[in-house]
Design a protein around this motif. Structure first.
Motif, PDB file in Angstrom:
ATOM      1  N   GLU A   1       0.797  -1.215   0.000  1.00 11.09           N
ATOM      2  CA  GLU A   1       0.000   0.000   0.000  1.00 11.09           C
ATOM      3  C   GLU A   1       0.838   1.276   0.000  1.00 11.09           C
ATOM      4  O   GLU A   1       0.285   2.368   0.096  1.00 11.09           O
ATOM      5  N   LEU A   2       2.142   1.140  -0.104  1.00  7.42           N
ATOM      6  CA  LEU A   2       3.000   2.311   0.001  1.00  7.42           C
ATOM      7  C   LEU A   2       2.636   3.375  -1.031  1.00  7.42           C
ATOM      8  O   LEU A   2       2.582   4.565  -0.727  1.00  7.42           O
ATOM      9  N   HIS A   3       2.350   2.926  -2.256  1.00  6.30           N
ATOM     10  CA  HIS A   3       2.015   3.882  -3.309  1.00  6.30           C
ATOM     11  C   HIS A   3       0.655   4.532  -3.079  1.00  6.30           C
ATOM     12  O   HIS A   3       0.347   5.571  -3.640  1.00  6.30           O
ATOM     13  N   ASN A   4      -0.130   3.900  -2.202  1.00 11.50           N
ATOM     14  CA  ASN A   4      -1.492   4.401  -1.960  1.00 11.50           C
ATOM     15  C   ASN A   4      -1.653   4.893  -0.531  1.00 11.50           C
ATOM     16  O   ASN A   4      -2.756   4.991  -0.023  1.00 11.50           O
ATOM     17  N   LYS A   5      -0.541   5.193   0.129  1.00  7.98           N
ATOM     18  CA  LYS A   5      -0.599   5.504   1.556  1.00  7.98           C
ATOM     19  C   LYS A   5      -1.398   6.758   1.851  1.00  7.98           C
ATOM     20  O   LYS A   5      -1.898   6.958   2.954  1.00  7.98           O
ATOM     21  N   GLU A   6      -1.539   7.630   0.868  1.00 11.21           N
ATOM     22  CA  GLU A   6      -2.272   8.863   1.099  1.00 11.21           C
ATOM     23  C   GLU A   6      -3.761   8.600   1.301  1.00 11.21           C
ATOM     24  O   GLU A   6      -4.485   9.473   1.728  1.00 11.21           O
ATOM     25  N   THR A   7      -4.213   7.435   0.985  1.00 11.54           N
ATOM     26  CA  THR A   7      -5.640   7.164   1.080  1.00 11.54           C
ATOM     27  C   THR A   7      -5.943   6.109   2.136  1.00 11.54           C
ATOM     28  O   THR A   7      -6.398   6.402   3.227  1.00 11.54           O
ATOM     29  N   TYR A   8      -5.654   4.855   1.820  1.00  9.49           N
ATOM     30  CA  TYR A   8      -6.098   3.757   2.659  1.00  9.49           C
ATOM     31  C   TYR A   8      -5.425   3.710   4.027  1.00  9.49           C
ATOM     32  O   TYR A   8      -6.076   3.679   5.066  1.00  9.49           O
ATOM     33  N   LEU A   9      -4.093   3.726   4.058  1.00  8.37           N
ATOM     34  CA  LEU A   9      -3.383   3.532   5.320  1.00  8.37           C
ATOM     35  C   LEU A   9      -3.607   4.677   6.306  1.00  8.37           C
ATOM     36  O   LEU A   9      -3.516   4.473   7.521  1.00  8.37           O
ATOM     37  N   LEU A  10      -3.912   5.860   5.828  1.00  7.70           N
ATOM     38  CA  LEU A  10      -4.102   6.997   6.736  1.00  7.70           C
ATOM     39  C   LEU A  10      -5.300   6.820   7.659  1.00  7.70           C
ATOM     40  O   LEU A  10      -5.397   7.491   8.679  1.00  7.70           O
ATOM     41  N   SER A  11      -6.224   5.936   7.311  1.00 12.31           N
ATOM     42  CA  SER A  11      -7.353   5.688   8.205  1.00 12.31           C
ATOM     43  C   SER A  11      -6.894   4.976   9.483  1.00 12.31           C
ATOM     44  O   SER A  11      -7.636   4.907  10.462  1.00 12.31           O
ATOM     45  N   TYR A  12      -5.631   4.456   9.476  1.00 10.44           N
ATOM     46  CA  TYR A  12      -5.024   3.847  10.659  1.00 10.44           C
ATOM     47  C   TYR A  12      -3.884   4.720  11.178  1.00 10.44           C
ATOM     48  O   TYR A  12      -2.882   4.224  11.697  1.00 10.44           O
TER      49      TYR A  12
END
Length: 792
Positions: free
Chosen positions: A179-190
């Motif tokens: 998810e590193l390339h998508n960290k601005e979206t999914y991972l930020l919810s955690y």
């Protein structure tokens, strides 16, 4: 409990639920949901801006101090076994950290750490290891909380479980890499458990919603405020705490796993929950009012899906799709016009489709409700067929790779996939749902780290009422079976005379019942009932002549006779007499020869269901069957092709029937009468879904026993009684001792006798009251103003 007191007890509970739960849905829906220990603990960690040595939200800290269980953990346990679940591990670590941060509750901290290192906690971790499956949310949150706890408490967590813990940490790393390339979206919810290298202040502020939350997550927003001191975050958190401080008077404030919550979603979840417990008949007015409110908003936003621009929030996408799925099914079931486009859009957007497929475990509850929505597909709605394939594939995947303890909905999913909705009786479905006394039962949806649940106070009342309601219906069915023993025919001789006398008595008694039930009516339906049976016996004679003389009818000729010979209408039409509330004679609406289209559809479908499971046997016996008739009229057709042809007709007719039942305008029959048609069909589908269970002496015994004789495996009545009088008062803060109690489930399995299968349909189609006709005390079918389908 004494049978005589049951209706009174039910009436009392019904009134209490109307006054507390349903009234709250209009005033404050948030009061119906249960707080989340994990998110509450994170708010308790926030220091006061002007007094950093004190918590900003003392009410949240008070909640933590007052909600540790006697076993040392925080969070919701498995209600059936009393054992902790995975969410208890992360919730307990969060609560322990919050207490240590403010140097309060030292004994509770010790007790919490004892749980983390207990055999129960280790069992949960070992089960994951054994199943080789780690839920994605747990792989992200648990390592982060272990790291935080070790930093704050200056101890090593689960040192003796280093192998299992290392696996979880490794799994987190794989997720981060993916998810590193998508960290601005999914991972930020955690955000609260992410390493600092994964975010910066600019990114956090960029992703805040207009009202200041980070993906509607209290815990993530708490961390966002502590990292940025952003005023929008502060306003969101203050609003959240103020909202839930209104639910109590003791400054003990617990917050949910998601805020704000869609009020329509809460309403739909409550309706769905009440219906699945078998209680809808008691709250028809309240349910209709809520659906009217939902439909107004549903129509306004038709086609406007706000997450087309912000679908990257897993929680936002999941909850909105859950709302759409529930709305589609419930609104269509209750006669509202809704369209497949309201839920089909997910397959038209590749990004959303791929996101769901990649995170299928997080969407299991939503996919379950989407799959159930496709049960109500009408003819020509091919979009719903695609959605059914899509959701079924993901549900099958979720139960194959997921351990039972990681998804309490697995049993419901397995049941949903094992049999089509048409082949499952609602009465037995209600039993299954009532007996699901683990956390799946009170769960409304899956949040970030835990299920959002209905409050224990309201849930206990509903489960109590559902249990009494089911037992009450069982008592009705037992009484009905006892009344049928008078048809033993001991004083008769000859098969024909037995049949004639039995039918003549049935017709006479039913006509008498009809006259007694209809006020100011002198309509005698005796001849009308006799015509129904005359038509049926004539169809049997026609089929017998075909077999005897080797006549091969056309397909149309066969279906015209066969839809009558299956004799569905001999049950359905007389029962409809007691449903229709009309000043017109009932036989003016339900004529035996020129039936309403909805009645003809049921008759045809039941004939085809029977044919598909009996064609091999009837071929050997020389009896006509739709499959053999089609083959004889089309000599080039093989058996397999003929079966496929009949199945296509059957599926088309089923979808046509659903539209006739659900939507006004196809028939003059009342909604209650149309739903009775659907109920009748579901009985036949149960008999002939995958085999000829009707002719079996054993296949139906277990279902019949559960429906009529076997007591529920549910929470003990006495154990719930004390919780049903009023909402429990929150205890005051006590730093040295927190009391908690656990209600244990009990089960009483009584011996029972086995009924025969032929009684099921009579029980299915009628409610009864006891009257005397002649010298007989009989069970009279009656229908209230709102029809109660006890069995279906």
């Amino acid at each position: 409990m004494e049978f005589q007191s049951l209706p009174q007890t039910q009436a009392k509970l019904i009134n209490e639920i109307k006054e507390t739960m349903f009234s709250s849905l209009d005033i404050n829906p948030y009061s119906l949901v249960f707080p989340c220990a994990y998110d509450t603990a994170w708010l308790a960690m926030i220091p006061h801006p002007n007094q950093p040595s004190k918590p900003m939200f003392e009410g949240c800290l008070s909640w933590v101090l007052n909600n540790q269980t006697e076993h040392g953990f925080w969070g919701n346990c498995d209600d059936q076994s009393g054992m902790p679940t995975l969410e208890c591990l992360t919730a307990t670590l969060a609560c322990v950290v919050a207490l240590r941060k403010w140097n309060v509750g030292s004994s509770m901290i010790s007790k919490g750490l004892e749980f983390i290192h207990s055999s129960n906690a280790k069992r949960l971790l070992k089960e994951m290891k054994k199943e080789d499956f780690i839920p994605q949310w747990f792989a992200i949150v648990f390592p982060g909380m272990v790291e935080l706890a070790e930093e704050v408490l200056k101890i090593q967590i689960l040192k003796d479980q280093s192998v299992v813990v290392s696996d979880i940490f490794y799994h987190r790393q794989l997720i981060f890499q993916k998810e590193l390339h998508n960290k601005e979206t999914y991972l930020l919810s955690y955000l609260e458990v992410l390493p600092s290298s994964y975010f910066n202040e600019e990114l956090i502020i960029k992703k805040l919603c207009e009202k200041g939350s980070l993906f509607q997550s209290p815990s993530a927003t708490a961390q966002a405020f502590m990292a940025t001191e952003n005023s929008k975050c502060l306003h969101y958190l203050q609003t959240l705490v103020h909202k839930f401080s209104n639910n109590n008077n003791n400054n003990i404030i617990g917050v949910p796993t998601t805020y704000p919550m869609d009020k329509d979603l809460i309403k739909l979840c409550i309706i769905n929950y009440v219906e699945r417990l078998g209680l809808a008949e008691h709250f028809t007015i309240e349910i209709e009012q809520l659906l009217q409110q939902v439909y107004k908003n549903y129509v306004k936003c038709d086609g406007e899906f706000y997450y087309e621009k912000s679908y990257h929030s897993l929680a936002t996408l999941e909850l909105h799709l859950l709302k759409e799925s529930l709305a589609f099914r419930l609104l269509r079931m209750h006669g509202y016009k809704v369209f497949p486009s309201n839920i089909y859009w997910i397959l038209k957007n590749e990004d959303i489709k791929n996101h769901i497929e990649s995170n299928y475990e997080c969407f299991s509850v939503t996919m379950l409700n989407l799959y159930r929505a496709t049960d109500l597909a009408f003819h020509g709605e091919f979009e719903l067929d695609e959605l059914r394939i899509f959701s079924r594939k993901l549900l099958q995947k979720s139960i194959l790779v997921g351990a039972r303890h990681t998804n309490p909905f697995n049993k419901l999913i397995e049941n949903e996939l094992s049999l089509p909705w048409m082949a499952r009786l609602d009465h037995l479905e209600h039993r299954l749902f009532i007996e699901q006394t683990n956390e799946a039962q009170s769960s409304l949806w899956m949040g970030k780290t835990s299920f959002q649940r209905l409050s224990r106070f309201h849930n206990d009342k509903l489960v109590r009422l559902a249990t009494l309601n089911y037992e009450f219906k069982q008592s009705i069915y037992k009484t009905e079976l006892e009344q049928l023993t008078r048809w033993d025919g001991k004083e008769l001789s000859g098969v024909s005379k037995k049949i004639f006398d039995a039918l003549d008595n049935l017709v006479s008694e039913m006509a008498t019942m009809y006259l007694e039930q209809q006020e100011n009516s002198n309509h005698d339906i005796t001849n009308w009932l006799r015509k129904i049976w005359y038509e049926t016996i004539c169809s049997w004679l026609t089929e017998s002549e075909w077999s005897k003389n080797g006549i091969v009818p056309t397909m149309d000729e066969y279906l015209k006779v066969g839809m009558t010979s299956i004799a569905t209408h001999t049950l359905l039409l007389p029962a409809s007499c007691f449903v229709i509330n009309s000043t017109l004679p009932v036989y003016s609406q339900l004529r035996p020869i020129q039936c309403e289209s909805v009645t003809k559809l049921v008759m045809t479908i039941c004939r085809l269901l029977n044919d598909l499971q009996s064609y091999e046997k009837e071929k050997e016996e020389g009896k006509p069957n739709s499959i053999t008739v089609y083959m004889k009229n089309n000599s080039e057709v093989e058996m397999e092709e003929a079966v496929k042809y009949v199945k296509e007709i059957l599926n088309k007719k089923k979808k046509e029937l659903l539209e006739h039942v659900m939507i006004d305008g196809f028939t003059n029959l009342s909604k209650e009468c149309r739903h009775l048609h659907l109920s009748c069909l579901k009985v036949f589908q149960m008999f002939f879904n995958s085999s000829n269970r009707y002719d079996s002496d054993t296949e139906m015994l277990e279902d019949i026993s559960k429906a009529i004789y076997v007591p529920l495996k549910s929470i003990d009545h006495e154990g719930l009684e004390k919780n049903l009088l009023r909402p429990p008062k929150s205890p005051m803060i006590d730093l040295t001792r927190v009391k908690s109690t656990t209600t244990k489930c009990s089960m009483n399995m009584n011996k029972f006798s086995q009924p025969t299968k032929c009684f099921v349909i009579m029980n299915e189609l009628s409610l009864h009251q006891h009257k005397k006709v002649g010298n007989w005390k009989i069970s009279t079918p009656i229908m209230p103003s709102q029809l109660n389908f006890c069995f279906i």
